[in-house]
Design a protein around this motif. Structure first.
Motif, PDB file in Angstrom:
ATOM      1  N   THR A  80       0.737  -1.225  -0.032  1.00  0.00           N
ATOM      2  CA  THR A  80       0.005   0.041   0.144  1.00  0.00           C
ATOM      3  C   THR A  80       0.794   1.049   0.014  1.00  0.00           C
ATOM      4  OG1 THR A  80      -1.581  -1.026   1.203  1.00  0.00           O
ATOM      5  CG2 THR A  80      -1.780   1.299   1.125  1.00  0.00           C
ATOM      6  N   PRO A  81       0.641   2.084  -0.825  1.00  0.00           N
ATOM      7  CA  PRO A  81       1.372   3.416  -0.850  1.00  0.00           C
ATOM      8  C   PRO A  81       1.361   4.083   0.608  1.00  0.00           C
ATOM      9  CG  PRO A  81      -0.139   3.474  -2.800  1.00  0.00           C
ATOM     10  CD  PRO A  81      -0.380   2.162  -1.948  1.00  0.00           C
ATOM     11  N   VAL A  82       2.829   4.499   0.967  1.00  0.00           N
ATOM     12  CA  VAL A  82       2.923   5.169   2.018  1.00  0.00           C
ATOM     13  C   VAL A  82       3.117   6.724   2.019  1.00  0.00           C
ATOM     14  CG1 VAL A  82       3.919   5.149   4.352  1.00  0.00           C
ATOM     15  CG2 VAL A  82       2.750   3.046   3.569  1.00  0.00           C
ATOM     16  N   ILE A  83       2.480   7.551   2.808  1.00  0.00           N
ATOM     17  CA  ILE A  83       3.076   8.999   2.790  1.00  0.00           C
ATOM     18  C   ILE A  83       3.593   9.243   4.209  1.00  0.00           C
ATOM     19  CG2 ILE A  83       2.392  11.419   2.476  1.00  0.00           C
ATOM     20  CD1 ILE A  83       0.151  10.110   0.143  1.00  0.00           C
ATOM     21  N   ILE A  84       4.787   9.582   4.427  1.00  0.00           N
ATOM     22  CA  ILE A  84       5.271   9.909   5.831  1.00  0.00           C
ATOM     23  C   ILE A  84       4.919  11.581   6.037  1.00  0.00           C
ATOM     24  CG2 ILE A  84       7.117  10.039   7.425  1.00  0.00           C
ATOM     25  CD1 ILE A  84       6.727   7.228   6.981  1.00  0.00           C
ATOM     26  N   PHE A  85       4.343  11.791   7.100  1.00  0.00           N
ATOM     27  CA  PHE A  85       4.056  13.148   7.285  1.00  0.00           C
ATOM     28  C   PHE A  85       4.546  13.709   8.674  1.00  0.00           C
ATOM     29  CE2 PHE A  85      -0.148  15.645   8.557  1.00  0.00           C
ATOM     30  CZ  PHE A  85       0.408  16.643   7.696  1.00  0.00           C
ATOM     31  N   THR A  86       5.603  14.688   8.449  1.00  0.00           N
ATOM     32  CA  THR A  86       6.355  15.057   9.746  1.00  0.00           C
ATOM     33  C   THR A  86       6.553  16.472  10.022  1.00  0.00           C
ATOM     34  OG1 THR A  86       8.382  14.597  10.566  1.00  0.00           O
ATOM     35  CG2 THR A  86       8.480  14.865   8.239  1.00  0.00           C
ATOM     36  N   GLY A  87       6.984  16.620  11.103  1.00  0.00           N
ATOM     37  CA  GLY A  87       7.417  18.115  11.272  1.00  0.00           C
ATOM     38  C   GLY A  87       8.455  18.889  10.422  1.00  0.00           C
ATOM     39  N   VAL A  88       8.736  19.953  10.786  1.00  0.00           N
ATOM     40  CA  VAL A  88       9.946  20.816   9.563  1.00  0.00           C
ATOM     41  C   VAL A  88      11.341  20.029   9.902  1.00  0.00           C
ATOM     42  CG1 VAL A  88      10.708  22.958   8.947  1.00  0.00           C
ATOM     43  CG2 VAL A  88       8.532  22.738   9.571  1.00  0.00           C
ATOM     44  N   GLY A  89      12.210  20.040   8.814  1.00  0.00           N
ATOM     45  CA  GLY A  89      13.630  19.899   9.035  1.00  0.00           C
ATOM     46  C   GLY A  89      14.152  18.613   9.373  1.00  0.00           C
ATOM     47  N   HIS A  90      13.068  17.629   8.847  1.00  0.00           N
ATOM     48  CA  HIS A  90      13.745  16.153   9.150  1.00  0.00           C
ATOM     49  C   HIS A  90      14.383  15.631   7.873  1.00  0.00           C
ATOM     50  CE1 HIS A  90      10.906  16.341  12.803  1.00  0.00           C
ATOM     51  NE2 HIS A  90      11.885  15.793  13.265  1.00  0.00           N
ATOM     52  N   GLU A  91      15.475  16.162   7.284  1.00  0.00           N
ATOM     53  CA  GLU A  91      15.920  15.533   6.380  1.00  0.00           C
ATOM     54  C   GLU A  91      16.215  14.186   6.246  1.00  0.00           C
ATOM     55  OE1 GLU A  91      17.030  18.470   7.222  1.00  0.00           O
ATOM     56  OE2 GLU A  91      16.739  19.915   5.992  1.00  0.00           O
ATOM     57  N   ARG A  92      16.825  13.860   7.506  1.00  0.00           N
ATOM     58  CA  ARG A  92      17.363  12.454   7.614  1.00  0.00           C
ATOM     59  C   ARG A  92      16.192  11.527   7.522  1.00  0.00           C
ATOM     60  NH1 ARG A  92      20.671  14.906  10.859  1.00  0.00           N
ATOM     61  NH2 ARG A  92      22.642  15.021  10.400  1.00  0.00           N
ATOM     62  N   THR A  93      15.079  11.879   8.083  1.00  0.00           N
ATOM     63  CA  THR A  93      13.698  11.041   8.300  1.00  0.00           C
ATOM     64  C   THR A  93      13.223  11.049   6.877  1.00  0.00           C
ATOM     65  OG1 THR A  93      13.363  12.376  10.151  1.00  0.00           O
ATOM     66  CG2 THR A  93      11.203  11.015   9.175  1.00  0.00           C
ATOM     67  N   ALA A  94      13.406  11.951   5.946  1.00  0.00           N
ATOM     68  CA  ALA A  94      13.132  11.798   4.704  1.00  0.00           C
ATOM     69  C   ALA A  94      13.554  10.777   3.945  1.00  0.00           C
ATOM     70  CB  ALA A  94      12.950  13.039   3.957  1.00  0.00           C
ATOM     71  N   ILE A  95      14.956  10.713   3.938  1.00  0.00           N
ATOM     72  CA  ILE A  95      15.972   9.841   3.288  1.00  0.00           C
ATOM     73  C   ILE A  95      15.542   8.386   3.804  1.00  0.00           C
ATOM     74  CG2 ILE A  95      18.136   8.829   3.094  1.00  0.00           C
ATOM     75  CD1 ILE A  95      18.722  11.969   3.116  1.00  0.00           C
ATOM     76  N   GLU A  96      15.404   8.248   5.312  1.00  0.00           N
ATOM     77  CA  GLU A  96      15.038   7.050   5.905  1.00  0.00           C
ATOM     78  C   GLU A  96      13.761   6.365   5.384  1.00  0.00           C
ATOM     79  OE1 GLU A  96      15.132   4.952  10.299  1.00  0.00           O
ATOM     80  OE2 GLU A  96      15.101   7.021  10.112  1.00  0.00           O
ATOM     81  N   ALA A  97      12.748   7.343   5.261  1.00  0.00           N
ATOM     82  CA  ALA A  97      11.463   6.945   4.845  1.00  0.00           C
ATOM     83  C   ALA A  97      11.492   6.366   3.486  1.00  0.00           C
ATOM     84  CB  ALA A  97      10.525   8.316   4.791  1.00  0.00           C
ATOM     85  N   ILE A  98      12.165   7.232   2.517  1.00  0.00           N
ATOM     86  CA  ILE A  98      12.030   6.730   1.124  1.00  0.00           C
ATOM     87  C   ILE A  98      12.844   5.431   1.034  1.00  0.00           C
ATOM     88  CG2 ILE A  98      13.040   7.130  -1.314  1.00  0.00           C
ATOM     89  CD1 ILE A  98      10.659   8.985  -0.359  1.00  0.00           C
ATOM     90  N   ASN A  99      14.008   5.059   1.839  1.00  0.00           N
ATOM     91  CA  ASN A  99      14.813   3.873   1.670  1.00  0.00           C
ATOM     92  C   ASN A  99      14.078   2.757   2.206  1.00  0.00           C
ATOM     93  OD1 ASN A  99      16.954   5.398   0.721  1.00  0.00           O
ATOM     94  ND2 ASN A  99      18.229   5.387   2.682  1.00  0.00           N
ATOM     95  N   ASN A 100      13.097   3.081   3.069  1.00  0.00           N
ATOM     96  CA  ASN A 100      12.130   1.897   3.591  1.00  0.00           C
ATOM     97  C   ASN A 100      11.111   1.757   3.027  1.00  0.00           C
ATOM     98  OD1 ASN A 100      13.822   0.654   6.312  1.00  0.00           O
ATOM     99  ND2 ASN A 100      13.876   2.646   6.355  1.00  0.00           N
ATOM    100  N   GLY A 101      10.756   2.069   1.669  1.00  0.00           N
ATOM    101  CA  GLY A 101       9.823   2.087   0.735  1.00  0.00           C
ATOM    102  C   GLY A 101       8.756   3.107   0.995  1.00  0.00           C
TER     103      GLY A 101
END
Length: 175
Positions: A80-101
């Protein structure tokens, strides 16, 4: 007239106020039907019984965060497509999110209505991709968004080690 099929979205966030606002917008827009849960654990219990066109999950939650939820989901073979929603300034989170699908990454902002429009577009895109049977995962647009989202010098390389994208900060750093 054809029957309008609403996109069904599971929204997971530990902020009841945010869930309320987004549910309200979705009812008004008539483009998505939103089911809300306040924890990833609650969502994991619900998923075997109900399927969704997309799942929007907050990154920053107690007990099980958005990435941990995503890892469990993908490990169970759920695409199922997943969209991660987060607070400002979490670049590392963004990369981790994409790396985990994760399929998309959406920054929380001050203007809930604008964020909602962005979210609807992401859900539509993600759902269309998943119906078309195309391989889910990183496409160039996601990578570009991710890099432009970062204020730190960033770039992306493909599996062969070729640089495929970079941002302004990287350009300034390297000339």
């Amino acid at each position: 007239e054809g029957v309008l099929t609403l996109l069904s979205v599971l929204l997971i966030d530990d902020e009841p106020a945010l869930l309320e606002v987004l549910k309200l917008f979705s009812e008004r827009s008539r483009e998505m039907s939103v089911h809300t849960t306040q924890s990833a654990a609650e969502a994991l219990k619900l998923l075997p019984e109900k399927s969704f066109d997309a799942i929007v999950v907050d990154y920053d939650m107690p007990e099980l965060n958005g990435i941990e939820f995503l890892k469990i989901l993908r490990a169970e073979g759920d695409t199922t497509p997943v969209i991660i929603f987060t607070g400002v300034g979490h670049e590392r989170t963004a990369i981790e999110a994409i790396n985990n699908g994760a399929n998309f990454f959406l920054q929380k902002g001050d203007d809930p209505q604008a964020k909602f429009r962005e979210l609807v577009e992401m859900v539509k895109t993600a759902a269309a991709k998943s119906y078309a049977g195309t391989k889910l995962g990183t496409n160039q647009r996601i990578i570009l968004d991710l890099i432009n989202f970062s204020s730190d010098p960033s770039f992306a390389i493909d599996r062969d080690g070729n640089v495929v994208a970079w941002n302004v900060s990287m350009e300034q750093l390297t000339g």
